[in-house]
Design a protein around this motif. Structure first.
Motif, PDB file in Angstrom:
ATOM      1  N   GLY A  18     -37.301  65.188  96.414  1.00  0.00           N
ATOM      2  CA  GLY A  18     -38.123  65.376  95.576  1.00  0.00           C
ATOM      3  C   GLY A  18     -38.524  64.205  94.806  1.00  0.00           C
ATOM      4  N   ARG A  19     -39.758  64.320  93.800  1.00  0.00           N
ATOM      5  CA  ARG A  19     -40.057  63.128  93.310  1.00  0.00           C
ATOM      6  C   ARG A  19     -39.141  62.851  91.925  1.00  0.00           C
ATOM      7  N   ARG A  20     -39.129  61.544  91.749  1.00  0.00           N
ATOM      8  CA  ARG A  20     -38.244  60.899  90.478  1.00  0.00           C
ATOM      9  C   ARG A  20     -38.635  61.711  89.119  1.00  0.00           C
ATOM     10  N   CYS A  21     -38.122  62.254  88.504  1.00  0.00           N
ATOM     11  CA  CYS A  21     -38.220  62.886  86.968  1.00  0.00           C
ATOM     12  C   CYS A  21     -37.708  61.722  85.870  1.00  0.00           C
ATOM     13  N   THR A  22     -38.587  61.275  85.198  1.00  0.00           N
ATOM     14  CA  THR A  22     -38.110  60.497  84.173  1.00  0.00           C
ATOM     15  C   THR A  22     -38.196  61.040  82.728  1.00  0.00           C
ATOM     16  N   PRO A  23     -36.778  61.268  81.882  1.00  0.00           N
ATOM     17  CA  PRO A  23     -36.943  61.748  80.830  1.00  0.00           C
ATOM     18  C   PRO A  23     -37.254  60.436  79.706  1.00  0.00           C
ATOM     19  N   SER A  24     -38.664  60.483  79.211  1.00  0.00           N
ATOM     20  CA  SER A  24     -39.295  59.511  78.612  1.00  0.00           C
ATOM     21  C   SER A  24     -38.562  59.191  77.263  1.00  0.00           C
ATOM     22  N   SER A  25     -38.363  60.222  76.339  1.00  0.00           N
ATOM     23  CA  SER A  25     -37.529  60.044  75.280  1.00  0.00           C
ATOM     24  C   SER A  25     -36.762  61.344  74.692  1.00  0.00           C
ATOM     25  N   LEU A  26     -36.094  61.136  73.713  1.00  0.00           N
ATOM     26  CA  LEU A  26     -35.362  62.210  73.061  1.00  0.00           C
ATOM     27  C   LEU A  26     -36.112  62.462  71.643  1.00  0.00           C
ATOM     28  N   LYS A  27     -36.259  63.575  71.199  1.00  0.00           N
ATOM     29  CA  LYS A  27     -37.127  63.701  70.087  1.00  0.00           C
ATOM     30  C   LYS A  27     -36.024  64.391  69.143  1.00  0.00           C
ATOM     31  N   ILE A 108     -27.800  61.407  73.383  1.00  0.00           N
ATOM     32  CA  ILE A 108     -28.167  62.302  72.428  1.00  0.00           C
ATOM     33  C   ILE A 108     -27.601  61.907  71.187  1.00  0.00           C
ATOM     34  N   LEU A 109     -26.257  61.356  71.111  1.00  0.00           N
ATOM     35  CA  LEU A 109     -25.679  60.952  69.997  1.00  0.00           C
ATOM     36  C   LEU A 109     -26.151  59.451  69.624  1.00  0.00           C
ATOM     37  N   ALA A 110     -26.405  58.773  70.633  1.00  0.00           N
ATOM     38  CA  ALA A 110     -27.120  57.527  70.267  1.00  0.00           C
ATOM     39  C   ALA A 110     -28.710  57.677  69.670  1.00  0.00           C
ATOM     40  N   ALA A 111     -29.232  58.531  70.203  1.00  0.00           N
ATOM     41  CA  ALA A 111     -30.573  58.910  69.489  1.00  0.00           C
ATOM     42  C   ALA A 111     -30.499  59.245  68.018  1.00  0.00           C
ATOM     43  N   TYR A 112     -29.651  60.312  67.818  1.00  0.00           N
ATOM     44  CA  TYR A 112     -29.348  60.571  66.318  1.00  0.00           C
ATOM     45  C   TYR A 112     -28.872  59.566  65.320  1.00  0.00           C
ATOM     46  N   ALA A 113     -27.864  58.681  65.931  1.00  0.00           N
ATOM     47  CA  ALA A 113     -27.384  57.483  65.270  1.00  0.00           C
ATOM     48  C   ALA A 113     -28.693  56.522  65.006  1.00  0.00           C
ATOM     49  N   GLY A 114     -29.691  56.614  65.537  1.00  0.00           N
ATOM     50  CA  GLY A 114     -30.849  55.659  65.458  1.00  0.00           C
ATOM     51  C   GLY A 114     -31.631  56.211  64.678  1.00  0.00           C
ATOM     52  N   TYR A 115     -31.782  57.674  64.578  1.00  0.00           N
ATOM     53  CA  TYR A 115     -32.533  58.349  63.680  1.00  0.00           C
ATOM     54  C   TYR A 115     -31.828  58.213  62.204  1.00  0.00           C
TER      55      TYR A 115
END
Length: 123
Positions: A18-27, A108-115
């Motif tokens: 299958g084609r590669r799927c890239t999660p671009s960001s966490l909101k 997810i925890l890193a994104a929340y720490a960045g937030y």
């Protein structure tokens, strides 16, 4: 208003080629209401490119651990009943590598720490 956090690592190709799927960001969507107690935020995984382009995976939640010692992440799940007993069916499961969920949890925890850092700097 949400926060676009860290870039998520690309998902591996399916065994079928299958084609590669890239999660671009966490909101990150902060829990401004304080209800339920201990819930800090919701998180969404947004995809660009590949078969999942334009979709988002919702249902992640960031929680303060009881006693205030750290954070935890709950994953998307569906609740159902069997003989009056409530059960939960996990919707995001590892294919081969059981540590894959740990990587998603860490992102997810890193994104929340960045937030949190962004909010603190804005204050």
């Amino acid at each position: 208003m949400g926060f676009k956090g860290v870039k998520a690592p690309p998902l591996r190709r399916a065994a079928t080629g299958g084609r590669r799927c890239t999660p671009s960001s966490l909101k990150i969507l902060p829990n401004d209401h304080g209800n339920p107690p201990g819930k800090l935020a919701d998180a969404e995984l947004h995809f660009t490119g590949g078969d999942l382009d334009g979709l988002k995976l919702i249902g992640f939640a960031i929680w303060e651990r009881r006693g205030g010692a750290g954070r935890s992440v709950t994953f998307p799940a569906r609740q159902y009943s069997v003989n009056g007993e409530r059960r939960s069916f996990a919707l995001l499961r590892p294919v081969l590598d059981a540590a894959a969920q740990d990587r998603v949890r860490d992102v997810i925890l890193a994104a929340y720490a960045g937030y949190e850092n962004e909010v603190a700097e804005a204050s």
